[in-house]
Write an enzyme that holds these catalytic residues in place. Structure first.
Site, mmCIF file in Angstrom:
data_model
loop_
_atom_site.group_PDB
_atom_site.id
_atom_site.type_symbol
_atom_site.label_atom_id
_atom_site.label_comp_id
_atom_site.label_asym_id
_atom_site.label_seq_id
_atom_site.Cartn_x
_atom_site.Cartn_y
_atom_site.Cartn_z
ATOM 1 N N HIS A 47 66.691 16.392 -16.486
ATOM 2 C CA HIS A 47 67.499 15.727 -17.515
ATOM 3 C C HIS A 47 66.716 14.620 -18.208
ATOM 4 C CE1 HIS A 47 71.066 14.586 -19.717
ATOM 5 N NE2 HIS A 47 70.676 13.332 -19.517
ATOM 6 N N HIS B 9 71.049 14.116 -26.663
ATOM 7 C CA HIS B 9 71.254 15.488 -26.200
ATOM 8 C C HIS B 9 71.329 16.462 -27.368
ATOM 9 C CE1 HIS B 9 73.318 13.780 -22.316
ATOM 10 N NE2 HIS B 9 72.067 13.391 -22.468
ATOM 11 N N HIS C 11 64.904 5.485 -22.409
ATOM 12 C CA HIS C 11 65.032 5.468 -23.865
ATOM 13 C C HIS C 11 64.243 4.326 -24.503
ATOM 14 C CE1 HIS C 11 68.010 8.607 -23.656
ATOM 15 N NE2 HIS C 11 68.732 7.896 -22.824
ATOM 16 N N ASP D 93 66.228 14.170 -22.260
ATOM 17 C CA ASP D 93 66.379 12.927 -23.025
ATOM 18 C C ASP D 93 65.109 12.597 -23.811
ATOM 19 O OD1 ASP D 93 68.973 12.405 -22.234
ATOM 20 O OD2 ASP D 93 68.423 10.959 -20.685
#
Length: 301
Positions: free
Chosen positions: A233, A76, A260, A237
């Site tokens: 969101h 973030h 991720h 990321d």
């Protein structure tokens, strides 16, 4: 191309780590040009540069580390720094996880913009993707395609849940990030919280720093900040994960149910294939390279 930037004033913030639940103090300081983004674990006196080599874990967040010393949940903050074109700073942190704050980048954006910026002498290098890089794995997909801009197209699918299917596409710049992405909070399912906490994750999570999804909607009293806050969101990321390339990026990033780990693998695949990108270090070089490659005419976007 643009000149490199740093902040003009020190930024200070305190909070808790969403996974560790530990209190942490952060001090962000200006840094000379070509420093990059460097975390300083002040409790261990260890410096960890934000780059692909130092990514050591991608379980539910991105963790940087050197010799067993970690900085967790960096995405973030890194996303905010990238979007605001802040290239050089030292981030002093006295524990192992970046504070979650409200679960979005909104507080980081506010704090960093309040500090204002200083333009530096050297140009920021640009990475231009020149041929597609793609990964497919277990029904998930992620790709970097040639593009004149930095554009993201993201789709998520949580069939049978309140989230369901969402998709969103936009060009990434400072204004679009602040308006369309920065306020989107991290999220989780109520049914997963007990499992995560049994595995020493989400120990600092709460309705104050995450959107919690139950069988009927969201458990939070506050409404969603965007109708499709969940996919936005995921874009937040992804920007943080791609930012560890340490270049301004010109590519069309396309993702379906990515995360991720897949982002890390995508960046690794890009860097391993030297023919998939070019690095530009000056406006003169930019013109020469683009003319030599005949790059502008066939590029997508």
């Amino acid at each position: 191309m643009r000149k490199q930037r740093t902040i003009s004033e020190i930024v200070k913030v305190s909070g808790i780590g969403v996974h560790t639940g530990k209190k942490v103090d952060v001090v962000i300081e200006p840094a000379p040009e070509n420093t990059g983004i460097v975390f300083h674990r002040t409790d261990k006196n260890v410096f960890i540069k934000a780059n692909q080599v130092n990514v050591v874990d991608t379980t539910l967040s991105t963790t940087l580390g050197i010799n067993g010393i970690y900085v967790k949940t960096v995405e973030h903050l890194l996303s905010s720094l990238y979007a605001l074109n802040i290239d050089n700073c030292i981030i002093k942190i006295d524990n192992e996880e970046v504070p979650i704050l409200d679960g979005s980048s909104a507080s980081w954006v506010y704090l960093l913009k309040s500090a204002s910026f200083v333009e530096q002498k050297h140009y920021k290098k640009v990475l231009i993707v020149t041929k597609p890089v793609k990964i497919k794995d277990s029904g998930k997909f992620v790709a970097l395609l040639p593009c004149r801009k930095f554009k993201i197209s993201y789709s998520i699918s949580f069939d049978g849940t309140f989230i369901n299917k969402q998709k969103y596409e936009l060009e990434i710049n400072e204004q679009s990030f602040i308006k369309e992405i920065s306020k989107a909070r991290t999220f989780c399912f109520l049914r997963d919280i007990e499992y995560m906490q049994q595995n020493n994750l989400a120990l600092g999570g709460s309705l104050d720093n995450a959107v919690v999804v139950d069988d009927y909607g969201i458990a939070n009293e506050d409404p969603l900040r965007y109708e499709n806050e969940f996919v936005r969101h995921k874009i937040l990321d992804a920007i943080g994960d791609l930012s560890i390339l340490n270049y301004d990026i010109k590519t069309h990033y396309i993702a379906y149910k990515s995360g991720h780990n897949l982002n890390y693998r995508l960046v690794s695949s890009l860097l391993e294939d030297k023919k998939s990108y070019v690095i530009i270090g000056s406006p003169k070089q930019e013109t020469q390279i683009l003319e030599n490659l005949g790059y502008l005419s066939p590029v997508v976007g």
